[in-house]
Design a protein around this motif. Structure first.
Motif, PDB file in Angstrom:
ATOM      1  N   ILE A 345      31.751  31.078  34.984  1.00 14.88           N
ATOM      2  CA  ILE A 345      31.533  30.381  36.243  1.00 14.88           C
ATOM      3  C   ILE A 345      30.435  29.333  36.067  1.00 14.88           C
ATOM      4  CG2 ILE A 345      30.916  30.650  38.676  1.00 14.88           C
ATOM      5  CD1 ILE A 345      31.734  33.606  38.386  1.00 14.88           C
ATOM      6  N   ALA A 346      30.792  28.087  36.316  1.00 15.36           N
ATOM      7  CA  ALA A 346      29.808  26.995  36.315  1.00 15.36           C
ATOM      8  C   ALA A 346      29.024  26.917  35.019  1.00 15.36           C
ATOM      9  CB  ALA A 346      28.853  27.139  37.502  1.00 15.36           C
ATOM     10  N   ARG A 347      29.669  27.130  33.882  1.00  9.51           N
ATOM     11  CA  ARG A 347      28.966  27.080  32.603  1.00  9.51           C
ATOM     12  C   ARG A 347      28.363  25.702  32.380  1.00  9.51           C
ATOM     13  NH1 ARG A 347      30.752  30.017  27.008  1.00  9.51           N
ATOM     14  NH2 ARG A 347      29.000  29.291  25.742  1.00  9.51           N
ATOM     15  N   VAL A 362      27.839  19.942  20.938  1.00  8.77           N
ATOM     16  CA  VAL A 362      27.336  20.357  22.245  1.00  8.77           C
ATOM     17  C   VAL A 362      28.194  19.628  23.279  1.00  8.77           C
ATOM     18  CG1 VAL A 362      25.401  20.407  23.845  1.00  8.77           C
ATOM     19  CG2 VAL A 362      25.004  20.737  21.399  1.00  8.77           C
ATOM     20  N   CYS A 363      28.937  20.382  24.051  1.00 10.82           N
ATOM     21  CA  CYS A 363      29.874  19.806  25.016  1.00 10.82           C
ATOM     22  C   CYS A 363      29.460  20.197  26.425  1.00 10.82           C
ATOM     23  CB  CYS A 363      31.292  20.316  24.753  1.00 10.82           C
ATOM     24  SG  CYS A 363      31.872  20.062  23.056  1.00 10.82           S
ATOM     25  N   ASP A 364      29.384  19.220  27.297  1.00 12.86           N
ATOM     26  CA  ASP A 364      29.161  19.503  28.708  1.00 12.86           C
ATOM     27  C   ASP A 364      30.083  18.635  29.531  1.00 12.86           C
ATOM     28  OD1 ASP A 364      27.952  16.990  28.810  1.00 12.86           O
ATOM     29  OD2 ASP A 364      25.907  17.787  28.755  1.00 12.86           O
ATOM     30  N   ARG A 365      29.862  18.611  30.832  1.00 13.73           N
ATOM     31  CA  ARG A 365      30.803  17.919  31.709  1.00 13.73           C
ATOM     32  C   ARG A 365      30.654  16.406  31.677  1.00 13.73           C
ATOM     33  NH1 ARG A 365      34.605  21.627  31.858  1.00 13.73           N
ATOM     34  NH2 ARG A 365      34.008  23.541  32.937  1.00 13.73           N
ATOM     35  N   GLY A 399      24.549  28.418  27.339  1.00 17.54           N
ATOM     36  CA  GLY A 399      25.180  27.611  28.377  1.00 17.54           C
ATOM     37  C   GLY A 399      25.618  28.359  29.607  1.00 17.54           C
ATOM     38  N   LEU A 400      25.436  29.695  29.641  1.00 17.42           N
ATOM     39  CA  LEU A 400      25.860  30.453  30.807  1.00 17.42           C
ATOM     40  C   LEU A 400      24.944  30.169  31.991  1.00 17.42           C
ATOM     41  CD1 LEU A 400      27.499  31.934  28.607  1.00 17.42           C
ATOM     42  CD2 LEU A 400      27.077  34.046  29.868  1.00 17.42           C
ATOM     43  N   ASN A 401      25.536  30.132  33.174  1.00 17.20           N
ATOM     44  CA  ASN A 401      24.774  29.930  34.399  1.00 17.20           C
ATOM     45  C   ASN A 401      24.361  31.293  34.925  1.00 17.20           C
ATOM     46  OD1 ASN A 401      24.110  29.562  37.234  1.00 17.20           O
ATOM     47  ND2 ASN A 401      24.986  27.521  37.047  1.00 17.20           N
ATOM     48  N   ARG A 402      23.077  31.629  34.792  1.00 27.18           N
ATOM     49  CA  ARG A 402      22.605  32.971  35.131  1.00 27.18           C
ATOM     50  C   ARG A 402      22.602  33.248  36.639  1.00 27.18           C
ATOM     51  NH1 ARG A 402      19.681  35.462  31.150  1.00 27.18           N
ATOM     52  NH2 ARG A 402      20.029  37.330  32.406  1.00 27.18           N
ATOM     53  N   LEU A 540      25.581  20.165  39.014  1.00 24.61           N
ATOM     54  CA  LEU A 540      26.404  21.193  39.651  1.00 24.61           C
ATOM     55  C   LEU A 540      26.151  21.277  41.155  1.00 24.61           C
ATOM     56  CD1 LEU A 540      28.348  23.643  39.394  1.00 24.61           C
ATOM     57  CD2 LEU A 540      26.308  25.052  39.009  1.00 24.61           C
ATOM     58  N   TYR A 541      27.236  21.321  41.908  1.00 25.77           N
ATOM     59  CA  TYR A 541      27.205  21.587  43.350  1.00 25.77           C
ATOM     60  C   TYR A 541      28.039  22.833  43.641  1.00 25.77           C
ATOM     61  CZ  TYR A 541      25.260  17.226  45.366  1.00 25.77           C
ATOM     62  OH  TYR A 541      24.450  16.188  45.754  1.00 25.77           O
ATOM     63  N   VAL A 542      27.672  23.561  44.675  1.00 24.80           N
ATOM     64  CA  VAL A 542      28.559  24.564  45.267  1.00 24.80           C
ATOM     65  C   VAL A 542      28.682  24.227  46.747  1.00 24.80           C
ATOM     66  CG1 VAL A 542      26.657  26.205  45.646  1.00 24.80           C
ATOM     67  CG2 VAL A 542      29.018  27.016  45.672  1.00 24.80           C
TER      68      VAL A 542
END
Length: 767
Positions: A345-347, A362-365, A399-402, A540-542
């Motif tokens: 979720i949201a990594r 290193v890969c991100d959005r 990279g995990l979203n804690r 990141l948004y929620v």
């Protein structure tokens, strides 16, 4: 095949970037169009896209990577292990790497462990068959990890004995790793994976000694299938054709500079074959290694975890990837990265590796970043520093979203501390909408429960009576107007315009995670300067909304009435200065009110205000639904103004798509018209649309449940065709475009229905 390669190189995200001058920026009439996986991957379930067909878009995600020196990458990853990466100066990071290199040097040169590692590396050098190199590579790495557990580097967390967090390398190769993506299941076979001791040991933890796990068990494919939630990283091994030089007798800490030809793994150099993916078909080439034969996606009902599928036999037993294909290592790595993103979720990011030399990715959005080559045989100290980093990294560094996932695979209630909002995401729901890809917004939608939000008083402006909520997590560009800001303006328009009121989504709550900005690592690596760091970066948004229903679940008069309500809402918002600009089936929704379905225009994260110029580095649009005029090279580069007629045309393409591909509220299981459009690049899609406009429409028939809507489609198409003059696009004022493309055909449709039925349609459609 060479022509295919040229097509791929040409079809890149247009060259708008953070270094453009003000004059160049001013010359843009719209935001350039993205061509990577973000274009299509968020619509897997709605449009029926197979993830196999996403491979060309994944290729575009990874081929335009940013480059970083090897030591700069190691310095930043080391600094992140300290927990104070943003506070360390460049000189302090350099000193940290120097300290780490000196700390691991004795392992490279002295004693029995050094000889053991060199022995495994020598075996690696002497073996020519790629699959046979996996075991000595893993043995060398795990032997080093065991010894590195005794090494202390000032500022780096000390090693802790914990089977949940301690990692090792494990051969995977022939063992599939499965993952569900909405109604499909993927199967992939990475060569080597990084997993925890606990994952590697499984249920036999009490029966095995550590040395046995590191040198024996981990050097063979696992007995039970790994899950992507448990995989920290992957290593894609590629054996060079030429023989490798054995390890030196003594290692030093100097960087072994690779030859320019191998300094970075270039997209066009990572495979011996000429095949490259294009926007229309996956690359084909020579025979596969076992993992290259792994399939992409098929219906979940056809797969069971841990069940070996049949080889040969009838076609039903064959997967989509059983055809002979040779996938370049960069694309294979990209596919694994996409799986690791989808598993969490949201990594924030994924760190992965390709090994001829060792290339750190290193890969991100935002983009992908590749570190320069590390010759792990000749430059063992740097490889050991990398292994030290991997050993000491926590979940966050991987990279995990804690916030949403305190540990891999977590499913339960979380608390957004600074807002005091509780959220319980239903990560296993069949209604979950996942993203498969690397770059882009990476929109993921979950059913969600929240005591705090449920206790809030209902907003009387919104007639949707559903008590259910959904959470949308996504990564918009930081320089764009935020979706909550857009919706504020939408709600103002709704107060006075009945065509908007009740036809827009209800935003219940949102939160921006400022600390997740993708600009941070690029500033740290020297890829961006701090002044323009936000240009192109994502955050990141929620957002929590009241639940809606996809419009594709409707048929007949109900569908057409809801679609027309969306058309009118879209037109009213455009008049009010809110430009939606992302019309697709996924963004047309409904809710039930007093026995009727009410149409809703959803998803405003790519919308803009008419008063603003183009913002952000790239935008996405789903090609089958985009106006043909926006699929030209100039339009993709941002040189064509996005006008109302373009969105009006998109609304017609959506109507066409649903009529041809949905029956009774369900996507057809086979023989779906326009299927090839999902695999095409912009130019090819434009050509297909042109052919469809002038004659192709006569060769298709709507489903039985959409014959009423198809009559309207046939009235709209001559109007679309009239816009495309031999030498130019016919420009119309907004109201004239509405009357030509939508209002006029709908009036004709209603009059025809009245004449043929002697009454108005069963559901009143107001113009």
């Amino acid at each position: 095949m060479a022509d295919n390669a040229d097509t791929t190189v040409r079809d890149k995200t247009p060259p708008r970037n953070s270094t453009l001058s003000a004059d160049a920026e001013a010359g843009l009439k719209s935001t350039p169009l993205a061509v990577g996986s973000a274009v299509v991957s968020e619509h897997i379930s709605t449009v029926g896209l197979k993830v196999k067909n996403l491979r060309p878009w994944i290729a575009r995600d990874v081929q335009n990577f940013e480059k970083c020196k090897a030591d700069t990458m190691l310095q930043e990853l080391l600094a992140r292990c300290t927990g104070s990466s943003q506070n360390l100066s460049v000189s302090e990071k350099s000193k940290l790497l120097e300290t780490a290199l000196n700390a691991v040097l004795p392992i490279c040169n002295a004693g029995a462990v050094a000889q053991e590692i060199k022995g495994h590396l020598t075996d690696f050098c002497d073996i020519n068959a790629e699959p046979l190199t996996y075991a000595p590579f893993v043995k060398a790495a795990n032997c080093a990890l065991r010894e590195l557990s005794k090494v202390n580097v000032q500022g780096i967390p000390a090693f802790k004995v914990d089977d949940k967090t301690n990692i090792l390398l494990h051969v995977n190769a022939t063992k599939p790793i499965y993952q569900d993506h909405q109604d499909k299941q993927s199967e992939r076979k990475p060569d080597v994976v990084v997993v925890s001791h606990q994952t590697a040991l499984g249920t036999k933890a009490h029966e095995m000694q550590e040395s046995q796990v590191l040198t024996e068990t981990a050097c063979k494919s696992p007995k039970d299938n790994f899950q992507w939630t448990d995989v920290r990283s992957t290593l894609e091994l590629k054996r060079p054709r030429k023989s490798l030089t054995h390890p030196p007798s003594v290692y030093k800490t100097d960087y072994i500079v690779p030859s320019p030809s191998v300094q970075y793994m270039e997209y066009r150099k990572d495979t011996s074959g000429p095949a490259k993916p294009t926007g229309s078909t996956p690359a084909t080439g020579s025979a596969q290694t076992p993992h290259e034969a792994s399939n992409e996606l098929r219906p979940s009902s056809q797969l069971s975890r841990g069940v070996k599928r049949k080889r040969g036999g009838n076609n039903e037993d064959r997967t989509e990837e059983d055809v002979s294909t040779k996938v370049p290592a960069i694309i294979q790595n990209g596919l694994y990265v996409a799986e690791m993103f989808a598993a969490h979720i949201a990594r924030q990011h994924v760190i992965s590796f390709i090994t001829t030399y060792i290339y750190i990715w290193v890969c991100d959005r935002e983009t992908t970043i590749q570190g320069a080559a590390i010759n792990f045989v000749q430059d063992l100290p740097r490889w050991l520093v990398l292994l030290l980093i991997m050993q000491r990294m926590g979940y966050e560094q991987w990279g995990l979203n804690r916030v949403f996932e305190p540990e891999p695979g977590f499913s339960g209630k979380v608390m957004i501390e600074d807002a005091q909002i509780d959220l319980e995401l239903d990560v296993k729901s069949k209604e979950r909408v996942t993203h498969y890809g690397i770059r882009g917004r990476a929109t993921t939608v979950f059913p969600v429960k929240s005591e705090a939000l449920s206790d809030r008083q209902r907003d009387p402006r919104f007639p949707n009576e559903s008590s259910e909520l959904v959470a949308k997590l996504y990564w918009p560009e930081e320089t764009r107007q935020s979706e909550p800001d857009i919706l504020k303006e939408v709600y103002k328009i709704a107060q006075t315009d009945p065509d908007v009121r009740g036809h827009v989504p209800e935003l219940v709550w949102f939160h921006k995670f400022k600390e997740t900005s993708t600009s941070k690592i690029r500033v740290a690596l020297g890829l961006k300067d701090a002044e323009r760091a936000e240009q192109g970066s994502r955050v990141l948004y929620v957002i929590v909304f009241r639940k809606l229903i996809p419009i594709t679940t409707l048929s007949g008069e109900e569908f057409l009435a809801a679609w027309w309500q969306v058309v009118k809402c879209h037109r009213a918002l455009w008049k009010g200065g809110v430009l939606h600009r992302d019309v697709s089936p996924s963004n047309l929704m409904v809710y039930r009110l007093r026995g009727q379905f009410i149409g809703v225009l959803n998803d405003y994260d790519l919308s803009s205000f008419k008063r603003d110029g183009p913002r952000g580095l790239e935008r996405t649009g789903t090609l089958p639904f985009m106006a043909k005029d926006l699929l030209t090279p100039d339009a993709m580069a941002g040189k064509v103004e996005h006008v109302y007629a373009h969105d009006a045309e998109s609304l017609i393409w959506v109507l066409t798509w649903v009529c041809l591909r949905y029956e009774g509220g369900h996507l057809l299981s086979k023989n779906r018209p326009l299927e090839e459009w999902l695999k095409l690049d912009a130019r090819a899609c434009a050509k297909e649309k042109a052919d469809f406009l002038v004659g192709g429409i006569r060769d298709v028939r709507p489903s039985g449940s959409h014959e009423v809507s198809w009559n309207l489609v046939r009235k709209c198409f001559p109007a679309i065709h009239s816009l495309y003059l031999p030498l130019e696009y016919r420009k119309l004022a907004d109201q004239a475009a509405f009357e030509l493309l939508l209002g006029g055909p709908m009036l004709e449709h209603i009059n025809h229905r009245r004449t043929s039925r002697g009454s108005v349609p069963p559901l009143e459609i107001a113009l």
